[in-house]
Write a protein that holds these residues in place. Structure first.
Motif, PDB file in Angstrom:
ATOM      1  N   LEU A  34      62.431  -9.965  -1.435  1.00 15.07           N
ATOM      2  CA  LEU A  34      63.888 -10.012  -1.356  1.00 15.07           C
ATOM      3  C   LEU A  34      64.346 -10.209   0.079  1.00 15.07           C
ATOM      4  O   LEU A  34      63.661  -9.758   1.013  1.00 15.07           O
ATOM      5  N   PRO A  35      65.503 -10.857   0.285  1.00 18.12           N
ATOM      6  CA  PRO A  35      65.993 -11.100   1.648  1.00 18.12           C
ATOM      7  C   PRO A  35      66.197  -9.836   2.483  1.00 18.12           C
ATOM      8  O   PRO A  35      66.128  -9.875   3.695  1.00 18.12           O
ATOM      9  N   SER A  36      66.427  -8.682   1.847  1.00 16.87           N
ATOM     10  CA  SER A  36      66.650  -7.430   2.587  1.00 16.87           C
ATOM     11  C   SER A  36      65.375  -6.899   3.226  1.00 16.87           C
ATOM     12  O   SER A  36      65.403  -5.884   3.914  1.00 16.87           O
ATOM     13  N   GLY A  37      64.244  -7.567   2.995  1.00 18.85           N
ATOM     14  CA  GLY A  37      62.983  -7.081   3.553  1.00 18.85           C
ATOM     15  C   GLY A  37      62.256  -6.151   2.615  1.00 18.85           C
ATOM     16  O   GLY A  37      61.417  -5.364   3.025  1.00 18.85           O
ATOM     17  N   ARG A  38      62.594  -6.232   1.340  1.00 23.95           N
ATOM     18  CA  ARG A  38      61.910  -5.446   0.318  1.00 23.95           C
ATOM     19  C   ARG A  38      60.960  -6.348  -0.464  1.00 23.95           C
ATOM     20  O   ARG A  38      61.212  -7.532  -0.645  1.00 23.95           O
ATOM     21  N   LEU A  39      59.887  -5.763  -0.921  1.00 28.30           N
ATOM     22  CA  LEU A  39      58.954  -6.433  -1.811  1.00 28.30           C
ATOM     23  C   LEU A  39      58.812  -5.534  -3.023  1.00 28.30           C
ATOM     24  O   LEU A  39      58.651  -4.324  -2.877  1.00 28.30           O
ATOM     25  N   THR A  40      58.899  -6.106  -4.198  1.00 26.18           N
ATOM     26  CA  THR A  40      58.721  -5.340  -5.422  1.00 26.18           C
ATOM     27  C   THR A  40      57.547  -5.936  -6.171  1.00 26.18           C
ATOM     28  O   THR A  40      57.410  -7.152  -6.264  1.00 26.18           O
ATOM     29  N   SER A  41      56.680  -5.062  -6.694  1.00 28.49           N
ATOM     30  CA  SER A  41      55.461  -5.526  -7.343  1.00 28.49           C
ATOM     31  C   SER A  41      55.202  -4.742  -8.617  1.00 28.49           C
ATOM     32  O   SER A  41      55.634  -3.602  -8.770  1.00 28.49           O
ATOM     33  N   GLY A  42      54.486  -5.403  -9.541  1.00 28.78           N
ATOM     34  CA  GLY A  42      54.103  -4.768 -10.799  1.00 28.78           C
ATOM     35  C   GLY A  42      52.602  -4.853 -10.973  1.00 28.78           C
ATOM     36  O   GLY A  42      51.951  -5.756 -10.443  1.00 28.78           O
ATOM     37  N   TYR A  44      48.807  -3.750 -13.398  1.00 32.14           N
ATOM     38  CA  TYR A  44      48.136  -3.388 -14.636  1.00 32.14           C
ATOM     39  C   TYR A  44      48.138  -1.873 -14.847  1.00 32.14           C
ATOM     40  O   TYR A  44      47.849  -1.401 -15.934  1.00 32.14           O
ATOM     41  N   ASP A  45      48.464  -1.094 -13.813  1.00 33.09           N
ATOM     42  CA  ASP A  45      48.518   0.364 -13.971  1.00 33.09           C
ATOM     43  C   ASP A  45      49.848   0.839 -14.583  1.00 33.09           C
ATOM     44  O   ASP A  45      50.116   2.024 -14.633  1.00 33.09           O
ATOM     45  N   ARG A  46      50.698  -0.124 -15.015  1.00 35.19           N
ATOM     46  CA  ARG A  46      51.961   0.127 -15.726  1.00 35.19           C
ATOM     47  C   ARG A  46      53.106   0.564 -14.816  1.00 35.19           C
ATOM     48  O   ARG A  46      54.125   1.040 -15.285  1.00 35.19           O
ATOM     49  N   THR A  47      52.950   0.409 -13.504  1.00 37.09           N
ATOM     50  CA  THR A  47      54.005   0.823 -12.586  1.00 37.09           C
ATOM     51  C   THR A  47      54.603  -0.366 -11.838  1.00 37.09           C
ATOM     52  O   THR A  47      53.998  -1.428 -11.731  1.00 37.09           O
ATOM     53  N   ILE A  48      55.806  -0.124 -11.310  1.00 37.05           N
ATOM     54  CA  ILE A  48      56.511  -1.050 -10.424  1.00 37.05           C
ATOM     55  C   ILE A  48      56.716  -0.307  -9.120  1.00 37.05           C
ATOM     56  O   ILE A  48      57.109   0.863  -9.115  1.00 37.05           O
ATOM     57  N   LYS A  49      56.435  -0.974  -8.002  1.00 39.27           N
ATOM     58  CA  LYS A  49      56.613  -0.356  -6.692  1.00 39.27           C
ATOM     59  C   LYS A  49      57.565  -1.192  -5.845  1.00 39.27           C
ATOM     60  O   LYS A  49      57.577  -2.415  -5.936  1.00 39.27           O
ATOM     61  N   VAL A  50      58.352  -0.514  -5.016  1.00 32.54           N
ATOM     62  CA  VAL A  50      59.228  -1.152  -4.036  1.00 32.54           C
ATOM     63  C   VAL A  50      58.669  -0.818  -2.659  1.00 32.54           C
ATOM     64  O   VAL A  50      58.410   0.344  -2.352  1.00 32.54           O
ATOM     65  N   TRP A  51      58.484  -1.866  -1.850  1.00 32.14           N
ATOM     66  CA  TRP A  51      57.867  -1.737  -0.537  1.00 32.14           C
ATOM     67  C   TRP A  51      58.827  -2.186   0.559  1.00 32.14           C
ATOM     68  O   TRP A  51      59.672  -3.052   0.331  1.00 32.14           O
ATOM     69  N   ALA A  60      59.210   3.424  -3.350  1.00 36.12           N
ATOM     70  CA  ALA A  60      59.433   4.008  -4.678  1.00 36.12           C
ATOM     71  C   ALA A  60      58.412   3.484  -5.669  1.00 36.12           C
ATOM     72  O   ALA A  60      57.876   2.388  -5.500  1.00 36.12           O
ATOM     73  N   THR A  61      58.159   4.272  -6.698  1.00 35.22           N
ATOM     74  CA  THR A  61      57.306   3.885  -7.817  1.00 35.22           C
ATOM     75  C   THR A  61      58.049   4.213  -9.100  1.00 35.22           C
ATOM     76  O   THR A  61      58.556   5.324  -9.250  1.00 35.22           O
ATOM     77  N   THR A 117      70.391   8.014   3.802  1.00 28.40           N
ATOM     78  CA  THR A 117      70.617   9.346   4.343  1.00 28.40           C
ATOM     79  C   THR A 117      70.576   9.261   5.860  1.00 28.40           C
ATOM     80  O   THR A 117      69.848   8.429   6.417  1.00 28.40           O
ATOM     81  N   PRO A 118      71.359  10.101   6.538  1.00 28.08           N
ATOM     82  CA  PRO A 118      71.407  10.041   8.009  1.00 28.08           C
ATOM     83  C   PRO A 118      70.011  10.214   8.618  1.00 28.08           C
ATOM     84  O   PRO A 118      69.218  11.045   8.183  1.00 28.08           O
ATOM     85  N   GLY A 119      69.718   9.366   9.589  1.00 33.71           N
ATOM     86  CA  GLY A 119      68.455   9.452  10.306  1.00 33.71           C
ATOM     87  C   GLY A 119      67.314   8.645   9.713  1.00 33.71           C
ATOM     88  O   GLY A 119      66.298   8.467  10.355  1.00 33.71           O
ATOM     89  N   ASP A 120      67.463   8.170   8.479  1.00 33.14           N
ATOM     90  CA  ASP A 120      66.396   7.385   7.856  1.00 33.14           C
ATOM     91  C   ASP A 120      66.612   5.898   8.101  1.00 33.14           C
ATOM     92  O   ASP A 120      67.725   5.396   7.982  1.00 33.14           O
ATOM     93  N   ASP A 121      65.529   5.192   8.445  1.00 34.89           N
ATOM     94  CA  ASP A 121      65.604   3.746   8.631  1.00 34.89           C
ATOM     95  C   ASP A 121      65.613   3.016   7.297  1.00 34.89           C
ATOM     96  O   ASP A 121      66.176   1.939   7.180  1.00 34.89           O
ATOM     97  N   GLU A 122      64.957   3.591   6.302  1.00 31.12           N
ATOM     98  CA  GLU A 122      64.846   2.976   4.983  1.00 31.12           C
ATOM     99  C   GLU A 122      65.595   3.829   3.958  1.00 31.12           C
ATOM    100  O   GLU A 122      65.588   5.056   4.050  1.00 31.12           O
ATOM    101  N   PRO A 123      66.223   3.190   2.978  1.00 38.04           N
ATOM    102  CA  PRO A 123      66.906   3.971   1.950  1.00 38.04           C
ATOM    103  C   PRO A 123      65.912   4.594   0.978  1.00 38.04           C
ATOM    104  O   PRO A 123      64.766   4.161   0.868  1.00 38.04           O
ATOM    105  N   ARG A 124      66.368   5.595   0.260  1.00 43.29           N
ATOM    106  CA  ARG A 124      65.600   6.141  -0.866  1.00 43.29           C
ATOM    107  C   ARG A 124      65.961   5.272  -2.060  1.00 43.29           C
ATOM    108  O   ARG A 124      67.124   5.041  -2.353  1.00 43.29           O
ATOM    109  N   ILE A 125      64.965   4.738  -2.739  1.00 45.23           N
ATOM    110  CA  ILE A 125      65.179   3.835  -3.869  1.00 45.23           C
ATOM    111  C   ILE A 125      64.892   4.599  -5.158  1.00 45.23           C
ATOM    112  O   ILE A 125      63.859   5.242  -5.282  1.00 45.23           O
ATOM    113  N   THR A 126      65.835   4.525  -6.099  1.00 51.34           N
ATOM    114  CA  THR A 126      65.621   5.129  -7.409  1.00 51.34           C
ATOM    115  C   THR A 126      65.946   4.087  -8.479  1.00 51.34           C
ATOM    116  O   THR A 126      66.614   3.088  -8.205  1.00 51.34           O
ATOM    117  N   ALA A 127      65.482   4.354  -9.693  1.00 51.14           N
ATOM    118  CA  ALA A 127      65.726   3.423 -10.804  1.00 51.14           C
ATOM    119  C   ALA A 127      65.777   4.190 -12.115  1.00 51.14           C
ATOM    120  O   ALA A 127      65.169   5.252 -12.253  1.00 51.14           O
TER     121      ALA A 127
END
Length: 153
Positions: A34-42, A44-51, A60-61, A117-127
Motif C-alpha cells: 500500500l502507498p502508506s508503507g504498509r504490506l499485507t500478506s496472507g 497457508y497458516d490461515r492468518t493475515i498480517k499487516v507489516w 497486526a495479525t 497513540t502519542p509517541g508511536d511512529d506506527e499506528p495500532r492496526i485492528t480488524a
C-alpha cells in the motif's frame, strides 16, 4: 512470499534484498503493498498480517478463515490522509476495508482500523470480520473489488 515462510523486500535498482520479514508458521501465499508503507500478506497458516515496510515490524495479525488465505485486496489505502479534507487530525483513527479469499471456499469482508497513540511512529492496526460470503464450491483464488462490487473466482 515463499515456501520458506518469509517475505523479502528488494531494492529494484540494485537488486539487493533490504529486509526479510519472518512471522509465519507456514508458507506465504499472497500480499499487497500500500502507498502508506504498509504490506499485507496472507498465508497457508490461515492468518493475515499487516507489516511496516519502513521498519519491517509486524503491526497486526488477523484470523478469520478456516483454510489458507489465498488472496486479499483493498478498496484503497485506508491509512493515507485525504489531503483535500480540511481540519483533519493526522493522528485521528482511520477506517478502511479489505476482502480476503480462502481455500475454505469463503470470502471475508473486513473492517480495518488504524489507531494512533502519542509517541508511536506506527499506528495500532485492528480488524473485524464484517461478513463471510459463502458461494464457492472450491477455494477462492483471486478477488477484485471497488466501492460497489466484490468479484471472486
Amino acid at each position: 512470499g515463499s515456501k520458506d515462510k518469509t517475505i523479502r523486500i528488494w531494492n529494484t535498482a540494485s537488486g539487493t534484498c533490504l529486509k526479510i520479514l519472518r512471522a509465519y508458521t507456514r508458507a506465504v501465499r499472497c500480499l499487497q503493498m500500500l502507498p502508506s508503507g504498509r504490506l499485507t500478506s496472507g498465508s497457508y497458516d490461515r492468518t493475515i498480517k499487516v507489516w511496516s515496510l519502513k521498519t519491517g515490524r509486524c503491526l497486526a495479525t488477523f484470523a478469520g478463515h478456516r483454510g489458507s488465505v489465498l488472496c486479499l485486496k483493498f478498496d484503497r489505502d485506508w491509512d493515507v490522509l485525504d489531503e483535500a479534507a480540511e481540519d483533519v487530525d493526522p493522528r485521528a483513527p482511520r477506517k478502511g476495508f479489505m476482502v480476503s479469499g480462502s481455500s475454505d471456499c469463503t470470502v471475508c469482508v473486513w473492517d480495518l482500523y488504524a489507531h494512533y497513540t502519542p509517541g508511536d511512529d506506527e499506528p495500532r492496526i485492528t480488524a473485524e470480520v464484517r461478513a463471510v460470503l459463502h458461494a464457492h464450491s472450491g477455494g477462492v483464488l483471486d478477488l477484485r473489488i471497488d466501492r460497489q462490487w466484490i468479484v471472486s473466482w
